[in-house]
Design an enzyme around this catalytic site. Structure first.
Site, PDB file in Angstrom:
ATOM      1  N   CYS A 210      15.990   4.698 -22.627  1.00 18.01           N
ATOM      2  CA  CYS A 210      16.417   3.728 -21.697  1.00 18.01           C
ATOM      3  C   CYS A 210      18.135   3.257 -22.139  1.00 18.01           C
ATOM      4  O   CYS A 210      18.482   3.449 -23.203  1.00 18.01           O
ATOM      5  CB  CYS A 210      15.572   2.517 -21.779  1.00 18.01           C
ATOM      6  N   PRO A 211      18.880   3.484 -21.048  1.00 18.52           N
ATOM      7  CA  PRO A 211      18.707   3.682 -19.717  1.00 18.52           C
ATOM      8  C   PRO A 211      18.908   4.737 -19.119  1.00 18.52           C
ATOM      9  O   PRO A 211      19.176   5.001 -17.831  1.00 18.52           O
ATOM     10  CB  PRO A 211      19.607   2.331 -19.284  1.00 18.52           C
TER      11      PRO A 211
END
Length: 78
Positions: free
Chosen positions: A17-18
């Protein structure tokens, strides 16, 4: 297996992430309304991330599965 025709693919395996969402957002911009995008990710957080991203952008998750630690999402551009 999938009955949905996939128009484009993003391989986000190994990314945290992200980045799976960032790569997906970039790829979705290349599609026209109604086309589909397959995303493969290994980040377990991607399940919640894609649910939230789909809700906020209006792009539909038409398929979602996990196999051997690989999360597969098929999204339809709004």
């Amino acid at each position: 297996m999938s009955m949905v025709t996939v128009d484009a693919k993003v391989d986000a395996r190994g990314l945290n992430c992200p980045m799976p969402i960032v790569k997906t957002a970039q790829a979705v911009k290349t599609l026209t309304s109604g086309q589909t995008l397959e995303v493969l990710a290994t980040d377990p957080g991607s399940v919640k991330d894609f649910a939230a991203w789909s809700k906020s952008t209006g792009h539909e998750i038409v398929e979602q599965s996990v196999d051997g630690g690989v999360y597969r999402f098929v999204l339809r551009r709004k």
